[in-house]
Motif scaffolding. Structure first.
Motif, mmCIF file in Angstrom:
data_model
loop_
_atom_site.group_PDB
_atom_site.id
_atom_site.type_symbol
_atom_site.label_atom_id
_atom_site.label_comp_id
_atom_site.label_asym_id
_atom_site.label_seq_id
_atom_site.Cartn_x
_atom_site.Cartn_y
_atom_site.Cartn_z
ATOM 1 N N LYS A 36 -3.631 7.171 -8.254
ATOM 2 C CA LYS A 36 -4.745 7.932 -8.790
ATOM 3 C C LYS A 36 -4.758 9.339 -8.183
ATOM 4 C CE LYS A 36 -7.756 3.952 -9.629
ATOM 5 N NZ LYS A 36 -9.063 3.323 -9.332
ATOM 6 N N GLY A 37 -5.358 10.259 -8.919
ATOM 7 C CA GLY A 37 -5.483 11.617 -8.410
ATOM 8 C C GLY A 37 -4.864 12.624 -9.347
ATOM 9 N N ASN A 38 -5.388 13.809 -9.375
ATOM 10 C CA ASN A 38 -4.893 14.873 -10.241
ATOM 11 C C ASN A 38 -3.759 15.593 -9.561
ATOM 12 O OD1 ASN A 38 -4.530 16.816 -12.115
ATOM 13 N ND2 ASN A 38 -6.524 17.807 -11.860
ATOM 14 N N GLU B 250 0.842 -1.186 0.000
ATOM 15 C CA GLU B 250 0.000 0.000 0.000
ATOM 16 C C GLU B 250 0.885 1.246 0.000
ATOM 17 O OE1 GLU B 250 -3.217 0.204 -0.171
ATOM 18 O OE2 GLU B 250 -3.760 -1.914 0.088
ATOM 19 N N PRO B 251 0.511 2.279 -0.772
ATOM 20 C CA PRO B 251 1.248 3.543 -0.674
ATOM 21 C C PRO B 251 1.180 4.075 0.751
ATOM 22 C CG PRO B 251 -0.183 3.539 -2.591
ATOM 23 C CD PRO B 251 -0.552 2.329 -1.786
ATOM 24 N N SER B 252 2.256 4.678 1.216
ATOM 25 C CA SER B 252 2.307 5.104 2.613
ATOM 26 C C SER B 252 1.313 6.207 2.936
ATOM 27 C CB SER B 252 3.728 5.569 2.965
ATOM 28 O OG SER B 252 4.109 6.657 2.127
ATOM 29 N N ASP B 253 0.894 6.993 1.928
ATOM 30 C CA ASP B 253 -0.053 8.076 2.197
ATOM 31 C C ASP B 253 -1.495 7.674 1.900
ATOM 32 O OD1 ASP B 253 -0.057 7.956 -0.516
ATOM 33 O OD2 ASP B 253 0.625 10.013 -0.864
ATOM 34 N N LYS B 254 -1.728 6.373 1.700
ATOM 35 C CA LYS B 254 -3.069 5.801 1.564
ATOM 36 C C LYS B 254 -3.794 6.176 0.279
ATOM 37 C CE LYS B 254 -2.434 4.004 5.570
ATOM 38 N NZ LYS B 254 -2.018 2.578 5.648
ATOM 39 N N ARG B 255 -3.084 6.740 -0.704
ATOM 40 C CA ARG B 255 -3.741 6.976 -1.984
ATOM 41 C C ARG B 255 -4.009 5.651 -2.689
ATOM 42 N NH1 ARG B 255 0.021 10.420 -5.249
ATOM 43 N NH2 ARG B 255 1.584 9.608 -3.821
ATOM 44 N N GLU B 256 -4.821 5.712 -3.727
ATOM 45 C CA GLU B 256 -5.162 4.524 -4.494
ATOM 46 C C GLU B 256 -4.172 4.320 -5.632
ATOM 47 O OE1 GLU B 256 -9.285 3.668 -5.544
ATOM 48 O OE2 GLU B 256 -9.816 5.500 -4.465
ATOM 49 N N ILE B 257 -3.783 3.073 -5.847
ATOM 50 C CA ILE B 257 -2.901 2.747 -6.965
ATOM 51 C C ILE B 257 -3.707 2.717 -8.254
ATOM 52 C CG2 ILE B 257 -1.423 0.958 -7.960
ATOM 53 C CD1 ILE B 257 -0.873 0.039 -5.085
#
Length: 393
Positions: free
Chosen positions: A385-387, A307-314
Motif C-alpha cells: 500500500k502507499g502512493n 512481512e515486507p522488510s520496510d514494514k509497509r502494509e501489503i
C-alpha cells in the motif's frame, strides 16, 4: 516489476519461495485478486507479470506498469513453505481390537486392524521425509476424571503433544495403548478441531490439518454422521470474520465402513480414504501410501506470507500467483475465496480491515496439476500500500 525466484516443484518441500513486494501508485482498476488484468508473467517463469489492478493481460513477456511499479520503492523477503501441523485423532474403539458382538461372541480384530494400522502410523511418524511437519496424537474413546467419554475437552488435550517429525514418541504411545470402548465420533472430532485452532492461534502463519482415523460409524455420545460432517464442514470453512483459518479434515476408514468416512472427508474439504484390512501387510503399506499422499498435498501447496522488510502494509487485493508449466506456458492463477470447484488459490483467512492473512494455499485441483508437472514453476508477488511506494504513516 520486481523479479521473483522460481521454485522447482520437484523439490518444493525442501526449497524456498521468494515473495517480492512492490509499492504501487494510486491509479489502477478494481483492485480485486480475481481481476483478469495483469501480465501472466514471462515465459521462463521468473517474471511475475504486471499489476492486476486494471492492467492489461500483456503478451507473456513484458511487465505491466499500471501502478508505476518499476519506479516504486521495493521490498523483498524470503518465505519458507508453510509449517504444517498434523492433528491426529485415532480410533482405539473395541472393534479395532478384541470385542464382543451382539450375540456375546468374542471377535478379535487386533491382527487385522489395530496392529497393522498402528504399524503404518508409526512408519509415517518416523519417516525422515516427514521432516518439516509437526504432529499431535490423541485417541478415542477416552474418559475424563468423572468417566465421561463425551467431554470435548478430553479430546482437545493430545496424548502426544505437538512434536516435530520424525519422532519415536508416537511409536511409544501407540505401543502403550489398548483398543476398547465405542466410537464417540462427534466429541473426538470436535476436540481435534479445537486442538488445531489452538495451535494456529499461537503459531501464526502456519497451517493445521486434522487426520481422523476410524474403523466404524459413529457410536456413542449421540454422535451421528450428519453431526460429524457438520463439524468437519465448519472446520474447513473457518471463521473468517474472527480470523480463524480453514482447517481441512482428512478421514481414513479402516475396514468396511465407508459412509461416515466419505461424508466427513467431503465436508472437510478432502476426499475419503479407505484402507483394506484383509491382509495385514497390505493394510500397513496402503495406509503409509495414503499418508504420504496427504503429506505431499498439505506440504507442497501452501506458502507463507512474510512481512515486507520496510514494514509497509501489503495490499492483499493486489496479488499475482503465477504458474509456468514445463513447456514454458505462463498462467495467472485465479483467486478463489472458498476454493469452489477446487481451482485457483485462496488465503488462509479472507482479508479485511481487521484480519490479515498469513498464507496462500492452492486449491486441490490446481495443487494436483502443479504437483504433476515436475518442471513447472510457481511465482507469487504482492504490491504494498502507499502512493508511489512511500511508507504509510
Amino acid at each position: 516489476m520486481i523479479r521473483l525466484r522460481s521454485i522447482s516443484l520437484a523439490a518444493m518441500s525442501a526449497m524456498i519461495a521468494t515473495v517480492a513486494f512492490a509499492g504501487c501508485g494510486s491509479d489502477g482498476g478494481s483492485g480485486l485478486p480475481n481481476d483478469p488484468g495483469g501480465n501472466p508473467g514471462g515465459p521462463n517463469g521468473d517474471n511475475p507479470g504486471g499489476d492486476i489492478r486494471g492492467g492489461g493481460k500483456g503478451d507473456g513477456g513484458t511487465s505491466g506498469n499500471i501502478g508505476d511499479v518499476a519506479n516504486c520503492a521495493a521490498a523483498t523477503a524470503q518465505s519458507a513453505l508453510v509449517k504444517v501441523n498434523l492433528i491426529t485423532m485415532f480410533d482405539k474403539s473395541g472393534s479395532m481390537g478384541r470385542y464382543k458382538d451382539d450375540s456375546g461372541n468374542w471377535i478379535d480384530n487386533t491382527a487385522k486392524r489395530w496392529t497393522p494400522v498402528s504399524k503404518g502410523m508409526t512408519a509415517f511418524y518416523s519417516d525422515p521425509k516427514s521432516a518439516g511437519m509437526n504432529a499431535t496424537l490423541q485417541y478415542f474413546p477416552l474418559s475424563d476424571s468423572k468417566g465421561n467419554i463425551c467431554n470435548v475437552g478430553t479430546y482437545s488435550s493430545p496424548s502426544v503433544g505437538l512434536t516435530p517429525l520424525p519422532n519415536g514418541a508416537f511409536s511409544n504411545s501407540l505401543s502403550a495403548t489398548t483398543p476398547e470402548g465405542n466410537t464417540p465420533t462427534e466429541p473426538s472430532l470436535q476436540g481435534a478441531v479445537n486442538t488445531a485452532r489452538a495451535i494456529l492461534a499461537s503459531r501464526k502463519g502456519e497451517k493445521a490439518v486434522v487426520l481422523f482415523v476410524t474403523d466404524g460409524e459413529p457410536n456413542g455420545c449421540s454422535s451421528t454422521v450428519d453431526g460429524a460432517a457438520k463439524i468437519a464442514e465448519d472446520s474447513y470453512k473457518g471463521i473468517p470474520a474472527a480470523g480463524i483459518p480453514s482447517v481441512p479434515v482428512y478421514a481414513i476408514g479402516v475396514g468396511p465402513s465407508t459412509g461416515a468416512i466419505d461424508r466427513i472427508a467431503t465436508a472437510g474439504g478432502t476426499t475419503g480414504v479407505h484402507v483394506d484390512v484383509d491382509n495385514p501387510d497390505q493394510t500397513t503399506s496402503q495406509l503409509v501410501s495414503e499418508l504420504q499422499k496427504i503429506r505431499g498435498s498439505v506440504m507442497s501447496c501452501s506458502f507463507a506470507i512474510p512481512e515486507p522488510s520496510d514494514k509497509r502494509e501489503i495490499n492483499f487485493d493486489a496479488v499475482r500467483v503465477n504458474f509456468t508449466n514445463g513447456a514454458g506456458q505462463a498462467t495467472t492463477l485465479k483467486y478463489n475465496e472458498t476454493c469452489a470447484g477446487n481451482d485457483g488459490w485462496r488465503y488462509d483467512v479472507k482479508p479485511s480491515a481487521t484480519v490479515k492473512p498469513h498464507s496462500i494455499t492452492l486449491c486441490a485441483n490446481t495443487c494436483s496439476t502443479i504437483q504433476g508437472d515436475p518442471n513447472g514453476k510457481i511465482n507469487i508477488a504482492f504490491d504494498c500500500k502507499g502512493n508511489g511506494g512511500g511508507p504509510i504513516h
